[in-house]
Design an enzyme around this catalytic site. Structure first.
Site, PDB file in Angstrom:
ATOM      1  N   HIS A 285      -7.572   8.736   3.565  1.00  0.00           N
ATOM      2  CA  HIS A 285      -6.772  10.037   3.585  1.00  0.00           C
ATOM      3  C   HIS A 285      -7.841  11.065   3.714  1.00  0.00           C
ATOM      4  CE1 HIS A 285      -7.059   8.526  -0.256  1.00  0.00           C
ATOM      5  NE2 HIS A 285      -6.914   9.861  -0.720  1.00  0.00           N
TER       6      HIS A 285
ATOM      7  N   CYS B   3       0.899   3.421   3.339  1.00  0.00           N
ATOM      8  CA  CYS B   3       1.547   2.471   4.230  1.00  0.00           C
ATOM      9  C   CYS B   3       3.062   2.631   4.219  1.00  0.00           C
ATOM     10  CB  CYS B   3       1.075   1.141   4.480  1.00  0.00           C
ATOM     11  SG  CYS B   3      -0.490   0.746   4.985  1.00  0.00           S
TER      12      CYS B   3
ATOM     13  N   ASP C 137       0.691  16.853  -0.532  1.00  0.00           N
ATOM     14  CA  ASP C 137       0.107  16.168  -1.815  1.00  0.00           C
ATOM     15  C   ASP C 137       1.141  16.300  -2.771  1.00  0.00           C
ATOM     16  OD1 ASP C 137      -3.101  15.019  -3.188  1.00  0.00           O
ATOM     17  OD2 ASP C 137      -1.351  15.316  -4.385  1.00  0.00           O
TER      18      ASP C 137
ATOM     19  N   HIS D  71      -6.241   3.805   1.044  1.00  0.00           N
ATOM     20  CA  HIS D  71      -5.867   4.162   2.313  1.00  0.00           C
ATOM     21  C   HIS D  71      -6.313   5.359   2.701  1.00  0.00           C
ATOM     22  CE1 HIS D  71      -2.251   3.718   5.742  1.00  0.00           C
ATOM     23  NE2 HIS D  71      -3.148   4.892   5.792  1.00  0.00           N
TER      24      HIS D  71
ATOM     25  N   CYS E 159       0.980  -1.225   0.137  1.00  0.00           N
ATOM     26  CA  CYS E 159      -0.058  -0.010  -0.224  1.00  0.00           C
ATOM     27  C   CYS E 159       0.874   1.230   0.069  1.00  0.00           C
ATOM     28  CB  CYS E 159      -0.931   0.132   1.396  1.00  0.00           C
ATOM     29  SG  CYS E 159      -1.718   1.530   1.589  1.00  0.00           S
TER      30      CYS E 159
HETATM   31  P1  AMP Z   1      -7.646  10.367  -3.756  1.00  0.00           P
HETATM   32  O1  AMP Z   1      -8.208  10.445  -5.158  1.00  0.00           O
HETATM   33  O2  AMP Z   1      -8.551  10.847  -2.670  1.00  0.00           O
HETATM   34  O3  AMP Z   1      -7.424   8.857  -3.375  1.00  0.00           O
HETATM   35  O4  AMP Z   1      -6.317  11.118  -3.448  1.00  0.00           O
HETATM   36  C1  AMP Z   1      -5.257  10.582  -3.692  1.00  0.00           C
HETATM   37  C2  AMP Z   1      -4.126  11.670  -3.600  1.00  0.00           C
HETATM   38  O5  AMP Z   1      -2.868  10.974  -3.373  1.00  0.00           O
HETATM   39  C3  AMP Z   1      -3.976  12.376  -4.935  1.00  0.00           C
HETATM   40  O6  AMP Z   1      -4.211  13.856  -4.741  1.00  0.00           O
HETATM   41  C4  AMP Z   1      -2.439  12.293  -5.472  1.00  0.00           C
HETATM   42  O7  AMP Z   1      -2.037  13.319  -6.123  1.00  0.00           O
HETATM   43  C5  AMP Z   1      -1.865  11.846  -3.957  1.00  0.00           C
HETATM   44  N1  AMP Z   1      -0.682  11.249  -4.211  1.00  0.00           N
HETATM   45  C6  AMP Z   1      -0.412   9.989  -4.952  1.00  0.00           C
HETATM   46  N2  AMP Z   1       0.921   9.500  -4.678  1.00  0.00           N
HETATM   47  C7  AMP Z   1       1.453  10.480  -3.676  1.00  0.00           C
HETATM   48  C8  AMP Z   1       2.649  10.538  -3.043  1.00  0.00           C
HETATM   49  N3  AMP Z   1       3.704   9.629  -3.245  1.00  0.00           N
HETATM   50  N4  AMP Z   1       3.014  11.685  -2.273  1.00  0.00           N
HETATM   51  C9  AMP Z   1       1.857  12.540  -1.854  1.00  0.00           C
HETATM   52  N5  AMP Z   1       0.861  12.374  -2.495  1.00  0.00           N
HETATM   53  C10 AMP Z   1       0.456  11.363  -3.452  1.00  0.00           C
HETATM   54 ZN    ZN Z   2      -2.391   1.276   3.578  1.00  0.00          ZN
END
Ligand code: AMP
Ligand code: ZN
Length: 116
Positions: free
Chosen positions: A99, A7, A30, A97, A4
């Site tokens: 958030h 994680c 983000d 996960h 994940c």
């Molecule tokens: P969601 O669409 O609510 O699942 O949002 C997932 C978020 O995770 C998106 O806004 C992505 O830009 C962000 N994201 C994906 N990978 C990473 C990462 N490695 N570090 C920080 N944010 C990330």
């Molecule tokens: Zn997780």
């Protein structure tokens, strides 16, 4: 949850721009910010989504929301912010996960949803 993404970020295996951390919670910027302030708040322990929480998770969920104001102030969104928790396919959740997005800045974030 070995593979994940969040994680792995919580375990420090993938770098993140950390803005807040305690025993149970991590917050980081983000990677593709949609507003000048865009931070993700996650439980360090894997919970798949808001549709997967147990009664015992309630205090943790409350604390995830309670840290938002301090994060928003620290990151440059002193006059308010928006919290978004995308959940499941219908909610547009991409990372499985739990958030909370905290978005803001010095200008209003905008309408809550794009009209469809
Ligand atoms: P969601 O669409 O609510 O699942 O949002 C997932 C978020 O995770 C998106 O806004 C992505 O830009 C962000 N994201 C994906 N990978 C990473 C990462 N490695 N570090 C920080 N944010 C990330
Ligand atoms: Zn997780």
């Amino acid at each position: 949850m070995d593979n994940c993404l969040f994680c792995r970020i919580a375990r420090g295996e993938i770098p993140s721009a950390k803005v807040y951390e305690d025993d149970e919670i991590l917050a980081f910027k983000d990677i593709q910010p949609q507003r000048p302030v865009h931070v993700l708040v996650i439980p360090k322990r894997h919970i798949t989504s808001l549709a997967h929480v147990a009664a015992t998770d309630v205090p943790l969920l409350g604390r995830m929301l309670a840290v938002a104001k301090q994060i928003a102030d620290d990151q440059g969104s002193p006059e308010g912010f928006r919290v978004i928790i995308n959940t499941g396919r219908i909610g547009g959740q991409e990372v499985e996960h739990l958030h909370a997005h905290i978005v803001g800045g010095l200008e209003p974030v905008g309408p809550m949803l794009k009209r469809i």
